[in-house]
Design a protein around this motif. Structure first.
Motif, PDB file in Angstrom:
ATOM      1  N   VAL A   1      55.938  -3.184  39.903  1.00 52.29           N
ATOM      2  CA  VAL A   1      56.074  -4.346  40.782  1.00 52.29           C
ATOM      3  C   VAL A   1      56.118  -3.893  42.238  1.00 52.29           C
ATOM      4  O   VAL A   1      55.433  -4.444  43.111  1.00 52.29           O
ATOM      5  N   ASP A   2      56.908  -2.866  42.508  1.00 57.56           N
ATOM      6  CA  ASP A   2      57.041  -2.370  43.881  1.00 57.56           C
ATOM      7  C   ASP A   2      55.749  -1.748  44.403  1.00 57.56           C
ATOM      8  O   ASP A   2      55.501  -1.740  45.609  1.00 57.56           O
ATOM      9  N   GLU A   3      54.929  -1.241  43.486  1.00 56.29           N
ATOM     10  CA  GLU A   3      53.630  -0.686  43.883  1.00 56.29           C
ATOM     11  C   GLU A   3      52.588  -1.773  44.124  1.00 56.29           C
ATOM     12  O   GLU A   3      51.494  -1.488  44.614  1.00 56.29           O
ATOM     13  N   GLY A   4      52.909  -2.991  43.746  1.00 55.35           N
ATOM     14  CA  GLY A   4      51.936  -4.067  43.855  1.00 55.35           C
ATOM     15  C   GLY A   4      50.984  -4.125  42.683  1.00 55.35           C
ATOM     16  O   GLY A   4      49.973  -4.851  42.719  1.00 55.35           O
ATOM     17  N   ALA A   5      51.286  -3.379  41.613  1.00 55.03           N
ATOM     18  CA  ALA A   5      50.403  -3.314  40.455  1.00 55.03           C
ATOM     19  C   ALA A   5      50.769  -4.320  39.374  1.00 55.03           C
ATOM     20  O   ALA A   5      50.034  -4.471  38.389  1.00 55.03           O
ATOM     21  N   LEU A   6      51.897  -4.993  39.527  1.00 58.08           N
ATOM     22  CA  LEU A   6      52.352  -5.969  38.539  1.00 58.08           C
ATOM     23  C   LEU A   6      52.918  -7.163  39.293  1.00 58.08           C
ATOM     24  O   LEU A   6      53.855  -7.024  40.078  1.00 58.08           O
ATOM     25  N   SER A   7      52.324  -8.329  39.068  1.00 58.81           N
ATOM     26  CA  SER A   7      52.745  -9.518  39.801  1.00 58.81           C
ATOM     27  C   SER A   7      53.719 -10.341  38.971  1.00 58.81           C
ATOM     28  O   SER A   7      53.599 -10.428  37.748  1.00 58.81           O
ATOM     29  N   LEU A   8      54.681 -10.946  39.654  1.00 61.03           N
ATOM     30  CA  LEU A   8      55.688 -11.789  39.025  1.00 61.03           C
ATOM     31  C   LEU A   8      55.459 -13.220  39.487  1.00 61.03           C
ATOM     32  O   LEU A   8      55.370 -13.480  40.688  1.00 61.03           O
ATOM     33  N   ARG A   9      55.403 -14.146  38.542  1.00 60.93           N
ATOM     34  CA  ARG A   9      55.039 -15.523  38.866  1.00 60.93           C
ATOM     35  C   ARG A   9      56.182 -16.475  38.532  1.00 60.93           C
ATOM     36  O   ARG A   9      56.666 -16.497  37.397  1.00 60.93           O
ATOM     37  N   VAL A  10      56.588 -17.232  39.501  1.00 58.93           N
ATOM     38  CA  VAL A  10      57.649 -18.226  39.328  1.00 58.93           C
ATOM     39  C   VAL A  10      57.033 -19.617  39.465  1.00 58.93           C
ATOM     40  O   VAL A  10      56.401 -19.935  40.475  1.00 58.93           O
ATOM     41  N   ALA A  11      57.224 -20.449  38.445  1.00 60.41           N
ATOM     42  CA  ALA A  11      56.688 -21.805  38.472  1.00 60.41           C
ATOM     43  C   ALA A  11      57.673 -22.795  39.083  1.00 60.41           C
ATOM     44  O   ALA A  11      57.278 -23.865  39.547  1.00 60.41           O
ATOM     45  N   GLY A  12      58.955 -22.446  39.086  1.00 57.65           N
ATOM     46  CA  GLY A  12      59.965 -23.338  39.634  1.00 57.65           C
ATOM     47  C   GLY A  12      61.351 -22.833  39.314  1.00 57.65           C
ATOM     48  O   GLY A  12      61.525 -21.942  38.473  1.00 57.65           O
ATOM     49  N   THR A  13      62.340 -23.350  40.010  1.00 61.77           N
ATOM     50  CA  THR A  13      63.730 -22.960  39.784  1.00 61.77           C
ATOM     51  C   THR A  13      64.583 -24.187  39.502  1.00 61.77           C
ATOM     52  O   THR A  13      64.296 -25.288  39.973  1.00 61.77           O
ATOM     53  N   TYR A  14      65.636 -23.962  38.726  1.00 59.40           N
ATOM     54  CA  TYR A  14      66.601 -24.999  38.395  1.00 59.40           C
ATOM     55  C   TYR A  14      67.996 -24.399  38.482  1.00 59.40           C
ATOM     56  O   TYR A  14      68.201 -23.243  38.087  1.00 59.40           O
TER      57      TYR A  14
END
Length: 296
Positions: free
Chosen positions: A258-271
């Protein structure tokens, strides 16, 4: 502290927010003050009674991102460390959807430094599931892999991780998700309902089962992303299912990607935690791209 639990099975209305004592860490354990944690299909399945446990209090939540709050004997972490962890199991009275959670120290990894805690809270369960599923497939650079459900959380991680290993990935998802799937690293794309070319292996994140098995060449490999959902082997195709396990060292590797930019994290929304039932209802509707995240 507050925690999301179920005491009776049913729809989203079965999710309860209860007040319970904060857990204390034992030997080689740490307590994490929870900042965020994703809601996953396994939470919906537990709520609906798929795993049993009628008459018991069952805690919800597998993903946690937060800060080490207390440390048990022989646990090599410090109070104040920003961490992520997988909280495994579907039968305990407390899960990750709580204000505090206790986990084994070897299930913990430093949180990615380049993302906030909401995004970090989407990594453990789905990232480890994808990585461990790829391990089971035993593919080499240049081999071909079809990932079903490639726009989803597990499928999206699998596409990225496999492409990084030099595997030729075809992603299958809804036609409108082609741009997303290709951006994750898929070399080819197949829309749902369209039979792809034969491949060396399938990682079935969409739980298609036997139809997807037909796309594997003779002697290839098939891994389901859910235990017990793999079809019987045919034509010499090896079929397995991934049983995700906590692994702090492997989770640390994923955080580094993730820190290398090789793995993306996707958030659709928060509750907020108090609205956990709403998050369950939204996930059950389908069509979510990324994860819904609870914030205590």
């Amino acid at each position: 502290m507050r925690a999301a639990v179920v005491t009776t099975f049913g729809g989203p209305e079965a999710v309860e927010i209860v007040d319970v004592a904060a857990p204390e860490p034992g030997d080689r354990q740490v307590r994490i003050k929870v900042a965020a944690g994703a809601v996953n299909p396994v939470d919906l399945a537990l709520r609906a009674g798929v795993f049993g446990g009628a008459g018991e209090t069952l805690g919800l939540g597998w993903d946690v991102a937060g800060t080490v709050d207390a440390v048990g004997p022989a646990a090599a972490w410090q109070v104040g460390d920003r961490v992520v962890a997988l909280v495994p199991g579907v039968t305990g009275p407390l899960g990750a959807h709580a204000e505090y959670v206790v986990v084994d120290a070897d299930a913990v990894a430093k949180a990615p430094a380049t993302v906030d805690e909401v995004h970090a809270g989407t990594l453990p369960l789905n990232g480890l599931t994808a990585a461990q599923a790829l391990d089971l497939l035993e593919l080499a650079p240049g081999d071909s892999l079809l990932v079903t459900g490639a726009a989803g959380a597990v499928g999206g991680f699998a596409v990225q991780l496999a492409a990084r290993r030099g595997i030729t990935v075809t992603g299958q998802a809804r036609a409108g998700d082609e741009e997303l799937v290709r951006s994750l690293g898929a070399a080819d794309f197949t829309a749902e309902g369209v039979a792809p070319k034969s491949v060396d292996a399938v990682l079935d994140a969409a739980m298609l089962g036997e139809p997807a098995l037909e796309w594997v060449r003779d002697g290839g490999a098939f891994v389901s992303a859910q235990p017990g959902r793999q079809p019987a082997p045919v034509r010499g195709v090896r079929t397995e299912a991934v049983m995700v396990r906590a692994d702090g060292a492997r989770l640390a590797d994923l955080a580094a990607l993730v820190d290398e930019g090789a793995l993306s994290l996707r958030v659709a929304g928060t509750y907020p935690l108090a609205r956990a039932a709403e998050a369950h209802a939204r996930l059950a509707e389908g069509g979510v791209r990324g994860r819904l995240v609870l914030v205590p």
